[in-house]
Design a protein around this motif. Sequence first.
Motif, PDB file in Angstrom:
ATOM      1  N   VAL A  78       0.885  -1.157   0.000  1.00 27.01           N
ATOM      2  CA  VAL A  78       0.000   0.000   0.000  1.00 27.01           C
ATOM      3  C   VAL A  78       0.923   1.206   0.000  1.00 27.01           C
ATOM      4  CG1 VAL A  78      -1.745   1.284   1.293  1.00 27.01           C
ATOM      5  CG2 VAL A  78      -1.839  -1.227   1.219  1.00 27.01           C
ATOM      6  N   VAL A  79       0.701   2.139  -0.916  1.00 24.80           N
ATOM      7  CA  VAL A  79       1.576   3.305  -1.044  1.00 24.80           C
ATOM      8  C   VAL A  79       1.381   4.249   0.136  1.00 24.80           C
ATOM      9  CG1 VAL A  79       2.114   5.347  -2.446  1.00 24.80           C
ATOM     10  CG2 VAL A  79       1.641   3.159  -3.558  1.00 24.80           C
ATOM     11  N   ASP A  80       2.506   4.634   0.749  1.00 22.57           N
ATOM     12  CA  ASP A  80       2.530   5.695   1.768  1.00 22.57           C
ATOM     13  C   ASP A  80       2.854   6.969   0.999  1.00 22.57           C
ATOM     14  OD1 ASP A  80       3.333   7.633   3.621  1.00 22.57           O
ATOM     15  OD2 ASP A  80       4.197   6.159   4.975  1.00 22.57           O
ATOM     16  N   LYS A  81       1.822   7.761   0.680  1.00 25.72           N
ATOM     17  CA  LYS A  81       2.001   8.931  -0.183  1.00 25.72           C
ATOM     18  C   LYS A  81       2.925   9.971   0.442  1.00 25.72           C
ATOM     19  CE  LYS A  81      -2.514   8.290  -2.219  1.00 25.72           C
ATOM     20  NZ  LYS A  81      -3.894   8.722  -2.205  1.00 25.72           N
ATOM     21  N   GLU A  82       2.899  10.079   1.759  1.00 20.28           N
ATOM     22  CA  GLU A  82       3.719  11.085   2.434  1.00 20.28           C
ATOM     23  C   GLU A  82       5.214  10.828   2.249  1.00 20.28           C
ATOM     24  OE1 GLU A  82       4.631  12.692   6.953  1.00 20.28           O
ATOM     25  OE2 GLU A  82       2.740  11.654   6.552  1.00 20.28           O
ATOM     26  N   GLU A  98      -9.399  -3.004  -2.260  1.00 19.83           N
ATOM     27  CA  GLU A  98      -9.820  -1.766  -2.907  1.00 19.83           C
ATOM     28  C   GLU A  98      -8.695  -1.346  -3.839  1.00 19.83           C
ATOM     29  OE1 GLU A  98     -10.418   1.117   0.192  1.00 19.83           O
ATOM     30  OE2 GLU A  98      -8.357   0.995   0.872  1.00 19.83           O
ATOM     31  N   GLU A  99      -8.994  -0.463  -4.791  1.00 17.46           N
ATOM     32  CA  GLU A  99      -7.963  -0.006  -5.722  1.00 17.46           C
ATOM     33  C   GLU A  99      -7.204   1.166  -5.127  1.00 17.46           C
ATOM     34  OE1 GLU A  99      -9.409   0.822  -9.643  1.00 17.46           O
ATOM     35  OE2 GLU A  99      -9.733  -1.298 -10.068  1.00 17.46           O
ATOM     36  N   ASP A 100      -5.885   1.196  -5.392  1.00 17.75           N
ATOM     37  CA  ASP A 100      -5.083   2.345  -4.966  1.00 17.75           C
ATOM     38  C   ASP A 100      -5.154   3.433  -6.040  1.00 17.75           C
ATOM     39  OD1 ASP A 100      -3.255   1.668  -6.998  1.00 17.75           O
ATOM     40  OD2 ASP A 100      -1.722   0.950  -5.617  1.00 17.75           O
ATOM     41  N   ALA A 101      -4.385   4.478  -5.861  1.00 12.67           N
ATOM     42  CA  ALA A 101      -4.411   5.614  -6.797  1.00 12.67           C
ATOM     43  C   ALA A 101      -3.975   5.217  -8.206  1.00 12.67           C
ATOM     44  CB  ALA A 101      -3.511   6.734  -6.278  1.00 12.67           C
ATOM     45  N   TYR A 102      -3.269   4.092  -8.338  1.00 18.90           N
ATOM     46  CA  TYR A 102      -2.795   3.624  -9.638  1.00 18.90           C
ATOM     47  C   TYR A 102      -3.718   2.570 -10.235  1.00 18.90           C
ATOM     48  CZ  TYR A 102       1.371   6.048  -8.072  1.00 18.90           C
ATOM     49  OH  TYR A 102       2.233   7.016  -7.604  1.00 18.90           O
ATOM     50  N   GLY A 103      -4.839   2.282  -9.564  1.00 20.26           N
ATOM     51  CA  GLY A 103      -5.783   1.288 -10.053  1.00 20.26           C
ATOM     52  C   GLY A 103      -5.383  -0.140  -9.744  1.00 20.26           C
ATOM     53  N   ILE A 104      -4.428  -0.320  -8.820  1.00 21.84           N
ATOM     54  CA  ILE A 104      -3.949  -1.654  -8.447  1.00 21.84           C
ATOM     55  C   ILE A 104      -4.651  -2.078  -7.161  1.00 21.84           C
ATOM     56  CG2 ILE A 104      -1.938  -3.031  -7.814  1.00 21.84           C
ATOM     57  CD1 ILE A 104      -0.242  -0.946  -9.383  1.00 21.84           C
ATOM     58  N   PRO A 105      -5.208  -3.293  -7.123  1.00 21.27           N
ATOM     59  CA  PRO A 105      -5.873  -3.748  -5.904  1.00 21.27           C
ATOM     60  C   PRO A 105      -4.908  -3.818  -4.710  1.00 21.27           C
ATOM     61  CG  PRO A 105      -6.497  -5.128  -7.749  1.00 21.27           C
ATOM     62  CD  PRO A 105      -5.359  -4.253  -8.217  1.00 21.27           C
ATOM     63  N   TYR A 134       9.423  -0.035 -12.574  1.00 19.47           N
ATOM     64  CA  TYR A 134       8.593   0.865 -13.374  1.00 19.47           C
ATOM     65  C   TYR A 134       9.060   2.307 -13.332  1.00 19.47           C
ATOM     66  CZ  TYR A 134       5.475  -3.030 -14.025  1.00 19.47           C
ATOM     67  OH  TYR A 134       4.963  -4.251 -14.380  1.00 19.47           O
ATOM     68  N   GLY A 135      10.043   2.616 -12.503  1.00 14.41           N
ATOM     69  CA  GLY A 135      10.621   3.953 -12.504  1.00 14.41           C
ATOM     70  C   GLY A 135      10.091   4.898 -11.448  1.00 14.41           C
ATOM     71  N   GLY A 136       9.156   4.449 -10.608  1.00 18.30           N
ATOM     72  CA  GLY A 136       8.606   5.319  -9.569  1.00 18.30           C
ATOM     73  C   GLY A 136       9.479   5.421  -8.336  1.00 18.30           C
ATOM     74  N   GLY A 137      10.393   4.468  -8.155  1.00 20.28           N
ATOM     75  CA  GLY A 137      11.299   4.491  -7.017  1.00 20.28           C
ATOM     76  C   GLY A 137      10.705   4.008  -5.708  1.00 20.28           C
ATOM     77  N   PHE A 138       9.450   3.551  -5.704  1.00 25.01           N
ATOM     78  CA  PHE A 138       8.806   3.129  -4.464  1.00 25.01           C
ATOM     79  C   PHE A 138       9.559   1.981  -3.789  1.00 25.01           C
ATOM     80  CE2 PHE A 138       5.191   5.045  -6.733  1.00 25.01           C
ATOM     81  CZ  PHE A 138       4.749   5.921  -5.755  1.00 25.01           C
ATOM     82  N   MET A 139       9.951   0.983  -4.582  1.00 24.87           N
ATOM     83  CA  MET A 139      10.614  -0.188  -4.002  1.00 24.87           C
ATOM     84  C   MET A 139      11.990   0.182  -3.451  1.00 24.87           C
ATOM     85  SD  MET A 139       9.975  -3.280  -3.224  1.00 24.87           S
ATOM     86  CE  MET A 139       8.513  -3.572  -4.198  1.00 24.87           C
ATOM     87  N   ASP A 140      12.766   0.977  -4.180  1.00 17.19           N
ATOM     88  CA  ASP A 140      14.096   1.372  -3.701  1.00 17.19           C
ATOM     89  C   ASP A 140      13.991   2.197  -2.424  1.00 17.19           C
ATOM     90  OD1 ASP A 140      15.729   0.140  -5.697  1.00 17.19           O
ATOM     91  OD2 ASP A 140      15.098   1.682  -7.102  1.00 17.19           O
ATOM     92  N   ARG A 141      13.062   3.145  -2.361  1.00 16.20           N
ATOM     93  CA  ARG A 141      12.889   3.957  -1.144  1.00 16.20           C
ATOM     94  C   ARG A 141      12.434   3.085   0.022  1.00 16.20           C
ATOM     95  NH1 ARG A 141      11.030   7.623  -5.015  1.00 16.20           N
ATOM     96  NH2 ARG A 141       8.861   7.027  -4.680  1.00 16.20           N
ATOM     97  N   THR A 142      11.563   2.120  -0.256  1.00 17.45           N
ATOM     98  CA  THR A 142      11.084   1.222   0.792  1.00 17.45           C
ATOM     99  C   THR A 142      12.236   0.392   1.337  1.00 17.45           C
ATOM    100  OG1 THR A 142       8.890   1.140  -0.200  1.00 17.45           O
ATOM    101  CG2 THR A 142       9.479  -0.662   1.286  1.00 17.45           C
ATOM    102  N   LEU A 143      13.044  -0.191   0.448  1.00 23.16           N
ATOM    103  CA  LEU A 143      14.171  -1.005   0.896  1.00 23.16           C
ATOM    104  C   LEU A 143      15.188  -0.172   1.676  1.00 23.16           C
ATOM    105  CD1 LEU A 143      14.711  -3.338  -2.169  1.00 23.16           C
ATOM    106  CD2 LEU A 143      13.957  -3.985   0.124  1.00 23.16           C
TER     107      LEU A 143
END
Length: 189
Positions: A78-82, A98-105, A134-143
């Motif tokens: 689940v994306v932490d937008k902050e 439920e779907e997130d902002a990117y339409g992913i369950p 995909y280039g959003g950097g979410f996984m790298d920032r999370t790790l």
Amino acid sequence: MDLNDRVALRHKLIQERLDMPDRLQRAEVLQSVLRAWLIPRRELTIGAYWPIKGEFDPLPALYRWSESDPDRRIGLPVVDKEHGTLRFHVWYPGCPMEEDAYGIPKPKDTEVFEPQLLLVPCVGYGPCGLRLGYGGGFMDRTLAALQPRPATAGLGYAHGFQMLLKAQPHDMPLDAMLTEEGVVWDKNG
């Protein structure tokens, strides 16, 4: 490889993955590879992902993994937008979604936990644990933020191997990579 090259490479690899005439057969083989790779693992909590754009679906193998021990838990992001990171919420077949902002369950109102092992989708991958996402950097920032850092395994199809892929400063290398051809590398195995 500059940013524009990475964007073009992502589009090319995603389209190749979607166009694979034998993608379902490859996925069945990768299910077996993942199930076998999980057998000796000691982690009780695994973070995974909801498959999109022709990605390999790890959830059937993970559900089978979870059935053998009631303490095992599977989580979806689940994306932490902050913070631009991901939190992992417990997932099980039939849980409210439920779907997130990117339409992913994503799981709705389930428990949050920090995974001990993270299964990471790969658009492509290169030597030394490099992953092309995909280039959003979410996984790298999370790790980068998780302490202790969970073990990581990339999941993808062999067509995504890019010998000339170079690390960018923010890239977090993976510990293992699994494809339908088997375990490509595993720094612990």
